[in-house]
Write a protein that holds these residues in place. Structure first.
Motif, PDB file in Angstrom:
ATOM      1  N   GLY A 143       0.811  -1.214   0.000  1.00 10.19           N
ATOM      2  CA  GLY A 143       0.000   0.000   0.000  1.00 10.19           C
ATOM      3  C   GLY A 143       0.840   1.259   0.000  1.00 10.19           C
ATOM      4  N   VAL A 144       1.916   1.264   0.788  1.00 10.31           N
ATOM      5  CA  VAL A 144       2.817   2.423   0.797  1.00 10.31           C
ATOM      6  C   VAL A 144       3.530   2.538  -0.539  1.00 10.31           C
ATOM      7  N   LEU A 145       3.935   1.405  -1.099  1.00  6.53           N
ATOM      8  CA  LEU A 145       4.613   1.405  -2.387  1.00  6.53           C
ATOM      9  C   LEU A 145       3.700   1.935  -3.486  1.00  6.53           C
ATOM     10  N   PHE A 146       2.405   1.655  -3.353  1.00  3.65           N
ATOM     11  CA  PHE A 146       1.436   2.162  -4.333  1.00  3.65           C
ATOM     12  C   PHE A 146       1.484   3.680  -4.396  1.00  3.65           C
ATOM     13  N   LEU A 147       1.526   4.332  -3.238  1.00  2.00           N
ATOM     14  CA  LEU A 147       1.567   5.795  -3.203  1.00  2.00           C
ATOM     15  C   LEU A 147       2.846   6.329  -3.841  1.00  2.00           C
ATOM     16  N   LEU A 148       3.949   5.595  -3.686  1.00  2.00           N
ATOM     17  CA  LEU A 148       5.221   6.054  -4.254  1.00  2.00           C
ATOM     18  C   LEU A 148       5.275   5.843  -5.761  1.00  2.00           C
ATOM     19  N   LEU A 149       4.837   4.672  -6.219  1.00  2.00           N
ATOM     20  CA  LEU A 149       4.927   4.351  -7.642  1.00  2.00           C
ATOM     21  C   LEU A 149       3.891   5.102  -8.472  1.00  2.00           C
ATOM     22  N   PHE A 150       2.690   5.286  -7.924  1.00  2.00           N
ATOM     23  CA  PHE A 150       1.588   5.849  -8.696  1.00  2.00           C
ATOM     24  C   PHE A 150       1.320   7.317  -8.366  1.00  2.00           C
ATOM     25  N   ASN A 151       2.277   7.968  -7.758  1.00 10.90           N
ATOM     26  CA  ASN A 151       2.112   9.398  -7.500  1.00 10.90           C
ATOM     27  C   ASN A 151       1.946  10.140  -8.823  1.00 10.90           C
ATOM     28  N   GLY A 152       0.914  10.986  -8.908  1.00 12.38           N
ATOM     29  CA  GLY A 152       0.610  11.634 -10.176  1.00 12.38           C
ATOM     30  C   GLY A 152       1.648  12.629 -10.644  1.00 12.38           C
TER      31      GLY A 152
END
Length: 321
Positions: free
Chosen positions: A141-150
């Motif tokens: 979940g944390v990685l999602f925020l890092l990889l998919f940051n707009g």
């Protein structure tokens, strides 16, 4: 001598042998129950009892602090009137429709590629594909925020190399669920291993006959591989559908765990997240239990539909023998 006493002798069966066999069956039954008793006790204590108690709580008003008070079917009536129930179910349904086909297609593609590889390299890549499944969901979940940051995420950065302006994955409600569906591919390795085992069981004679007839790789895959492993594909579809309806960890960590209050929360409000909020944030345990039983009914209905469809699309070799 009575008729019952004459029956064993007439049939040629020794009464003493019959008693010995019955005693042996009883001993075997007791031994089996003894070995199964840890599982039976665990099932009754940790599964059957919580299920039954949650059914009772769904008919009560219970806040953990005070004793449950019976209110009948009021919680279920509230489910119909609560607009967030419809929103959470819709979000969960859309996520499932996006995630399950994508997950299955990627799993099949990777399994087919691994099946074409050599034995040594196949073993290495099986390990590589499976390792991400060991990653804790909270970290994903944390990685999602890092990889998919707009603005500065890696995904949009890579898309920029091809002249594609990436979307705001974490703030645009239209892209929140597709982004989470893509992120779920992180754990595709388990399904790949299962599908690879199914591929290895397909008879080589079928491929040899197809090659003699001039079939190319795509034709062999669609006409032989997919039908022959369709029971395994069906299993993966059912299991991942159930898991998608219960998705929680990654979405909660990314959008709710840090106190995030942006408008994208509504797009990521999956059913189990809302159930968790009702149970452990608002302490509406009775209402949360009713929500759990509604989810159970929905999953059972979807699974029943899948089983009905499988009779027409899944090939079982035993059915044609």
């Amino acid at each position: 001598m009575s008729v019952t006493e004459l029956a064993p002798a007439a049939s040629g069966i020794d009464p003493e042998r019959q008693r010995t066999r019955r005693a042996a069956r009883r001993r075997n039954t007791r031994a089996a129950l003894l070995f199964l008793s840890p599982w039976i006790i665990g099932f009754l204590v940790f599964t059957a009892w919580p299920i039954g108690y949650s059914a009772y709580l769904s008919l009560t008003d219970y806040d953990v602090i005070n004793d449950p008070s019976f209110i009948g079917f009021d919680n279920y009536v509230q489910l119909i009137e609560d607009p967030k129930i419809a929103l959470a179910l819709w979000n969960t349904f859309i996520f499932t429709v996006l995630q399950v086909p994508l997950y299955v297609i990627v799993s099949i593609a990777l399994a087919v590629l691994l099946n074409q590889a050599g034995r040594r390299s196949s073993g290495f890549f099986r390990t590589v594909f499976f390792l991400p499944k060991m990653t804790p969901p909270v970290a994903v979940g944390v990685l999602f925020l890092l990889l998919f940051n707009g603005q500065n995420g890696l995904i949009n950065h890579v898309l920029g190399w091809f002249g594609i302006n990436g979307p705001a994955w974490t703030t645009d409600p239209a892209w929140v669920k597709p982004g989470l569906a893509i992120m779920s591919l992180w754990t595709v390795g388990g399904s790949v291993i299962i599908l690879l085992a199914a591929l290895r069981a397909v008879p080589n004679q079928l491929y040899e006959s197809a090659r003699i007839d001039g079939a190319n790789f795509w034709q062999q895959t669609t006409k032989i591989t997919v039908p022959m492993i369709s029971p395994t594909i069906f299993f993966i579809v059912v299991v991942n559908t159930i898991a998608a309806f219960q998705t929680f960890d990654e979405a909660y960590t990314a959008f709710f765990g840090s106190g995030n209050t942006t408008y994208s929360n509504d797009a990521a409000l999956f059913y189990v997240i809302y159930l968790f909020q009702q149970a452990f944030q608002f302490l509406h345990m009775g209402y949360a239990s009713a929500m759990a039983w509604l989810l159970f009914v929905v999953i059972m209905a979807v699974t029943a539909i899948q089983l009905w469809v499988s009779r027409r699309v899944v090939y079982y070799e035993a059915d044609v023998r």
